[in-house]
Design an enzyme around this catalytic site. Structure first.
Site, PDB file in Angstrom:
ATOM      1  N   ASP A 137      -5.202  -1.628  -6.296  1.00 43.25           N
ATOM      2  CA  ASP A 137      -5.841  -2.184  -5.018  1.00 43.25           C
ATOM      3  C   ASP A 137      -7.424  -2.262  -5.191  1.00 43.25           C
ATOM      4  O   ASP A 137      -8.148  -3.000  -4.535  1.00 43.25           O
ATOM      5  CB  ASP A 137      -5.488  -1.232  -3.855  1.00 43.25           C
ATOM      6  N   SER A 170       2.495   1.039   4.107  1.00 49.38           N
ATOM      7  CA  SER A 170       2.845  -0.289   4.699  1.00 49.38           C
ATOM      8  C   SER A 170       2.681  -1.317   3.820  1.00 49.38           C
ATOM      9  O   SER A 170       2.082  -1.369   2.465  1.00 49.38           O
ATOM     10  CB  SER A 170       2.153  -0.477   5.909  1.00 49.38           C
ATOM     11  N   GLY A 190       0.694  -1.127   0.037  1.00 52.16           N
ATOM     12  CA  GLY A 190      -0.073  -0.035  -0.066  1.00 52.16           C
ATOM     13  C   GLY A 190       0.707   1.109   0.021  1.00 52.16           C
ATOM     14  O   GLY A 190       2.199   1.176  -0.221  1.00 52.16           O
ATOM     15  N   ASN A 191       0.213   2.413   0.167  1.00 47.06           N
ATOM     16  CA  ASN A 191       0.714   3.636   0.134  1.00 47.06           C
ATOM     17  C   ASN A 191       1.727   3.830   1.471  1.00 47.06           C
ATOM     18  O   ASN A 191       2.878   4.564   1.108  1.00 47.06           O
ATOM     19  CB  ASN A 191      -0.078   4.837   0.351  1.00 47.06           C
ATOM     20  N   TYR A 212     -14.777   2.712 -15.918  1.00 43.86           N
ATOM     21  CA  TYR A 212     -13.990   3.930 -15.137  1.00 43.86           C
ATOM     22  C   TYR A 212     -13.222   4.632 -16.424  1.00 43.86           C
ATOM     23  O   TYR A 212     -12.843   4.063 -17.234  1.00 43.86           O
ATOM     24  CB  TYR A 212     -12.790   3.275 -14.130  1.00 43.86           C
ATOM     25  N   GLY A 236      -6.169   2.960  -8.923  1.00 45.58           N
ATOM     26  CA  GLY A 236      -5.366   1.951  -8.384  1.00 45.58           C
ATOM     27  C   GLY A 236      -5.968   0.507  -8.510  1.00 45.58           C
ATOM     28  O   GLY A 236      -6.888  -0.110  -8.526  1.00 45.58           O
ATOM     29  N   THR A 260     -11.576  16.958  24.883  1.00 46.19           N
ATOM     30  CA  THR A 260     -10.803  17.258  23.510  1.00 46.19           C
ATOM     31  C   THR A 260     -10.694  15.914  22.990  1.00 46.19           C
ATOM     32  O   THR A 260     -10.646  15.883  21.393  1.00 46.19           O
ATOM     33  CB  THR A 260      -9.556  17.838  23.922  1.00 46.19           C
TER      34      THR A 260
END
Length: 227
Positions: free
Chosen positions: A87, A12, A9-10, A78, A85, A161
């Site tokens: 993926d 990992s 992946g991008n 598409y 991608g 927060t």
């Protein structure tokens, strides 16, 4: 027979180790950790959306076939296929094979994308920034928010927060997914199987079927196709 499936992946590398058709181990490596790996001569298949690591992958996994988009047997509707991608194509194939030809695919990683599978054909979808990356952006752009660890959190009104920031980011992503699914149901007049995956998918798993290795299941099936 032992083999592996790879998803580069991008940020990992995901690896699943298989014995025959049973997944035995699922690990995630940073690309820094990849540099220190020794050659692993197991057979397998994989995909990569990070061309800069492909040579290193071939060096460490010399018996793993890195698939090209056109080698994944699914019809794709598409307009800019060259920028699509692999993926997303591989996930659509896997969900079609293991779940339904009419599905919504939600992948939560560096990017959060939601794609449509209609009558077994990939139709495209929507992409936004991933949940963890949204949190990182807030850290980098604001001085008043300390580092917070991403975790599953569901609140209506944040009273701290942590609750405000993490709860808000998760709720934003949740509403994006839910709203898109409802819109597609109305547009196409279908009930879709919803499959959630990706490293941060556990945060949204209540929205559908949570399957963290569905992509690898598809790759395992493609291994038999190309062996």
């Amino acid at each position: 027979m032992r083999l592996i499936t790879l998803d580069a992946g991008n940020t990992s590398l995901d690896i699943v180790f298989w014995r025959h058709k049973t997944p035995k181990r699922h690990i995630k490596l940073s690309y820094e950790e990849l540099k220190s790996l020794k050659k692993l001569p197991l057979r397998g298949v994989g995909i990569s959306v990070k061309p800069s690591v492909n040579e290193k992958l071939k060096e460490i996994f010399p018996r793993v076939k890195l698939l090209k988009k056109e080698e994944i047997p699914i019809e794709v509707h598409y307009e800019t296929y060259q920028t699509l991608g692999i993926d997303r194509i591989a996930l659509a194939y896997a969900v079609r094979e293991f779940y339904s030809k009419n599905s919504v695919i939600v992948s939560c990683g560096t990017a959060l994308f939601i794609d449509l599978l209609l009558e077994g054909k990939f139709q495209g979808g929507l992409i936004t920034l991933g949940i963890g990356k949204k949190l990182s952006c807030l850290f980098s752009l604001t001085e008043g928010i300390k580092n917070l660890r991403l975790e599953k959190l569901s609140v209506e009104i944040g009273k701290s927060t942590k609750e405000c920031v993490i709860g808000g980011i998760i709720k934003e992503s949740e509403e994006f997914v839910k709203g898109t699914i409802e819109s597609w149901k109305r547009t196409f007049k279908k009930d879709f199987k919803v499959v959630i995956t990706g490293g941060e998918g556990y945060l949204l798993k209540h929205l559908g079927i949570w399957d963290p290795i569905v992509l690898h299941k598809g790759l395992r099936k493609l291994f038999d196709f190309y062996r």
